[in-house]
Write a protein that holds these residues in place. Structure first.
Motif: not given
Length: 428
Positions: A58-61, A63-72, A245-252, A265-272
């Motif tokens: 759950v937290p990983f999915f 976080l992956a969605a937040d990273l994708m959104t923040a990464g445009r 999925a989290v690793f892939y979103a960060m890598l891309i 930090p902002q992304i991690f806080l929102r996901s947390a």
């Protein structure tokens, strides 16, 4: 004690107490009144509800969605969707549907979809001349595709609650129902747009433009393929897939230059924060469900249902109706945890396939996210779209009718849920 548990639950719900605290207050009140159990059972049961390896997905999915959104990545998906279907009558509405189908393969959450890509598509529809209530209603309806197409947070919760089906089986089973929901909403958008003159007249994108936008959107489109391919290939479990999925979103994000260390930090806080809200609901729902079992509510309910001469189809339709009614008043995750131990044994004793019942329950409760008075997706759309809840409720009725029609089809035609899992060796 059962009456006290349900009365405190209903009273707390009516006065507007958040659902996580509703279940905790009702459980604590019964334990104090009963006196048979030490209060130490409260933290023990709450911890037991969270002590699950699959729940780590759950937290990983999230976080992956937040990273994708923040990464445009969402913007790239929108441009690709617009190039594909923007020229059709009701084109921006079709973009809304398609972006939700794509994003469903990333987030697994209706709320994440409603607050992210659906909200963006709603504003684009309004700027293109669509009435705001219509744009908001379609955005709310399309957001519910998120928990149906894998990966799905609700499916993870169900898989933890009911061991007869695996999370990977549900991921496979959700593909056809999710796509059918998207096609049905797109058809409704086309009919309504044609009747009221919404959209139309946009130039068809060239093959070069489609190819260019597809190339930019490819990293996001590959996410569900990586997740499902890895699970089905035995490379990793659903929980490990979420971490991948989290690793892939960060890598891309870093490779494309759209994600920076300063944003993390902002992304991690929102996901947390979102994860903590979900897990609090899971923990309090666990003790509530345990008390229902202690007081033999599932057994009594099962005896009452099985005494009726309904047959398999009649039983399934009755259970679907009960789930739909519960979905009007109870949020999705606690409803899964509370209803599954009560209703699943009834379905299994009637000869209903466990995976088919899982999809009926999940789709049913997902529709409950856009039905008042609880409907959390409605409130998210109202907030981001600055529209009154009563206006949105009226506007969503045609799409709600379409969703219930799809639900009826999934309920009556098991192959819609079971075909893809059977192709991969599940069932007969």
């Amino acid at each position: 004690m059962t009456a006290l548990l349900l009365c405190v639950f209903a009273a707390s719900l009516i006065i507007g107490v958040p659902i996580a605290f509703v279940m905790g207050i009702a459980s604590l009140a019964v334990l104090l009144a009963d006196g048979s159990f030490p209060l130490l059972v409260v933290p023990q049961r709450m911890f037991n509800g969270l002590d699950s390896f699959p729940l780590m997905a759950v937290p990983f999915f999230i976080l992956a969605a937040d990273l994708m959104t923040a990464g445009r990545i969402t913007a790239a998906l929108l441009r690709f969707s617009q190039a594909l279907v923007g020229h059709i009558r009701g084109g921006m509405g079709h973009v809304n549907v398609l972006i939700s189908v794509f994003f469903a393969g990333i987030s697994g959450s209706a709320l994440a979809d409603a607050a992210g890509p659906s909200a963006i598509a709603m504003r684009m529809m309004a700027r293109a001349g669509y009435p705001l209530p219509y744009a908001a209603a379609l955005s709310a309806a399309t957001a519910t595709i998120g928990p149906v197409i894998p990966p799905s947070i609700i499916m993870v919760i169900y898989g933890i609650t009911e061991p007869r089906v695996s999370i990977s089986q549900m991921f496979m089973a959700g593909i056809l129902p999710g796509l059918l929901m998207g096609l049905a909403l797109a058809a409704a958008n086309f009919v309504i747009s044609r009747r009221h003159g919404h959209g139309g007249g946009a130039a068809r994108a060239s093959l070069r433009d489609i190819a260019a936008t597809a190339l930019k959107a490819a990293p996001a489109i590959l996410v569900p393929a990586i997740i499902l391919g890895g699970i089905l290939g035995g490379i990793f479990t659903p929980t490990e897939a979420a971490a991948v999925a989290v690793f892939y979103a960060m890598l891309i994000g870093f490779l494309q230059g759209t994600l920076t260390l300063a944003l993390l930090p902002q992304i991690f806080l929102r996901s947390a924060l979102l994860t903590s809200a979900v897990l609090l609901i899971v923990s309090t729902a666990s003790i509530f469900a345990w008390l229902l079992t202690v007081y033999q509510v599932p057994q009594s309910f099962a005896a009452a249902i099985t005494a009726l001469p309904l047959g398999q189809i009649g039983t399934l339709l009755l259970l679907a109706l009960l789930i739909l009614i519960c979905g009007l008043f109870i949020d999705t995750i606690p409803a899964v945890i509370v209803l599954t131990p009560i209703l699943a044994p009834i379905a299994f004793s009637a000869g209903i396939d466990p995976l088919h019942f899982a999809m009926v329950l999940i789709l049913n409760l997902t529709i409950g996210m856009v039905t008042p008075p609880v409907g959390p997706v409605l409130f998210v759309i109202c907030t981001v779209g600055k529209i009154r809840i009563e206006v949105l409720t009226r506007a969503i009725l045609p799409f709600l009718a379409v969703q219930i029609t799809v639900l009826l089809a999934i309920t009556l035609i098991p192959d819609l849920s079971l075909t893809i899992p059977r192709l991969f060796g599940y069932g007969g």
